[in-house]
Design an enzyme around this catalytic site. Structure first.
Site, PDB file in Angstrom:
ATOM      1  N   HIS A  55     -24.488  -7.017  33.855  1.00 12.14           N
ATOM      2  CA  HIS A  55     -24.289  -6.927  32.402  1.00 12.14           C
ATOM      3  C   HIS A  55     -22.870  -7.399  32.099  1.00 12.14           C
ATOM      4  CE1 HIS A  55     -27.561  -3.744  31.251  1.00 12.14           C
ATOM      5  NE2 HIS A  55     -28.057  -4.760  31.942  1.00 12.14           N
ATOM      6  N   GLU A  57     -20.367  -6.133  30.337  1.00 12.17           N
ATOM      7  CA  GLU A  57     -19.280  -5.156  30.504  1.00 12.17           C
ATOM      8  C   GLU A  57     -18.958  -4.890  31.974  1.00 12.17           C
ATOM      9  OE1 GLU A  57     -22.193  -4.851  28.836  1.00 12.17           O
ATOM     10  OE2 GLU A  57     -22.134  -3.056  27.593  1.00 12.17           O
ATOM     11  N   CYS A  85     -25.021   0.290  27.428  1.00  6.42           N
ATOM     12  CA  CYS A  85     -26.136   1.039  28.016  1.00  6.42           C
ATOM     13  C   CYS A  85     -25.559   2.154  28.901  1.00  6.42           C
ATOM     14  CB  CYS A  85     -26.994   0.077  28.848  1.00  6.42           C
ATOM     15  SG  CYS A  85     -26.263  -0.375  30.441  1.00  6.42           S
ATOM     16  N   CYS A  88     -23.297   0.767  31.806  1.00  3.07           N
ATOM     17  CA  CYS A  88     -21.998   0.217  31.398  1.00  3.07           C
ATOM     18  C   CYS A  88     -21.097   1.297  30.796  1.00  3.07           C
ATOM     19  CB  CYS A  88     -22.184  -0.964  30.465  1.00  3.07           C
ATOM     20  SG  CYS A  88     -22.936  -2.362  31.346  1.00  3.07           S
TER      21      CYS A  88
END
Lengths: 167, 167
Positions: A55, A57, A85, A88
């Site tokens: 992801h 991040e 999420c 993260c």
């Protein structure tokens, strides 16, 4: 020259999101700022890498750790186009990032404000200062456009298959 | 030959935790099993790497994604000596691991049973079957011993400094 404020850095995160969209990845982008400079930038690459941790991040955090030479990202701000999420949000806690700025809420999986408030739970050994809604329309629109295009493509493909079957 | 049951795989995760302890890292270990074979194994390396994401579970998940060639770790079981933190619980959700087995609870940061039940929230697009308490004493003891040794060392260092100042 643009003043380097939250708006400025979120535009940079949006630039990252656009790179993801160009690769057919869900368009989410992030940058990490330290002493007014962007020290890390990343965009979602889950399909490209087939690695569940890629992801925006999480990758930006790893890049920033490398740059700073520490797992503690003190005095940094993370900008991300979509509400983080659980993974993260957890990575943000683990890296002790003091401030998080995000664009649009993720009502299905967001763990900063929507489903949980993981960055503001005094039971953990770290809490963050959170700002939401910076460039919220742009951050949300790029996702809406992406998913709309996917639906359109699928519809066209279905129609094409039907036409071929009828021939 | 030992039967390959939860006990067997948790012993393997404990072996990983011991490797972390030998490096002066908080002793937590994890393995991921697919079709009765361990396809990934990792131990906490946060201090060694200075990368906030290098928890045992997160690294094992990335290794397993590489082995399987997909971010979806379907039909796998993750074994970890300590209850996962928010980041690792999130990584488990992101990689769609169907079953998680852990040893000891982490009452300060555990997000499977202790502070949150992130792996069993129907609002997310994935839920896990969770088994806890496998080799719970051994998984907890290795952590207790590690932190006790650190406290002892600090105490000795303090005493030594005091003796040197009095000379």
């Amino acid at each position: 020259m643009l003043e380097k404020n939250d708006h400025y850095y979120m535009l940079e995160a949006l630039e990252e999101a656009k790179k993801a969209a160009a690769l057919g990845e869900v368009p989410i982008g992030a940058v990490i700022v330290y002493k007014n400079e962007i020290i890390a930038r990343a965009h979602n690459l889950r399909e490209t890498t087939q690695n569940a941790l890629t992801h925006a991040e999480s990758m930006a955090i790893q890049e920033a750790c490398k740059k700073i030479g520490s797992w503690r990202l003190e005095e940094t701000t993370l900008y991300v186009t979509l509400e983080p999420c659980p993974m993260c949000a957890g990575a943000i806690l683990q890296s002790r990032i003091p401030r998080v700025v995000y664009g649009a809420r993720d009502i299905k999986a967001g763990c900063v404000d929507s489903l949980y408030r993981l960055l503001n739970d005094a039971r953990f050994n770290h809490e963050c200062d959170v700002t939401e809604g910076i460039l919220v329309d742009e951050c949300g629109q790029i996702l809406t456009d992406f998913f709309k295009a996917i639906r359109e493509r699928k519809k066209q493909e279905k129609l094409l298959r039907k036409q071929q079957q009828e021939k």
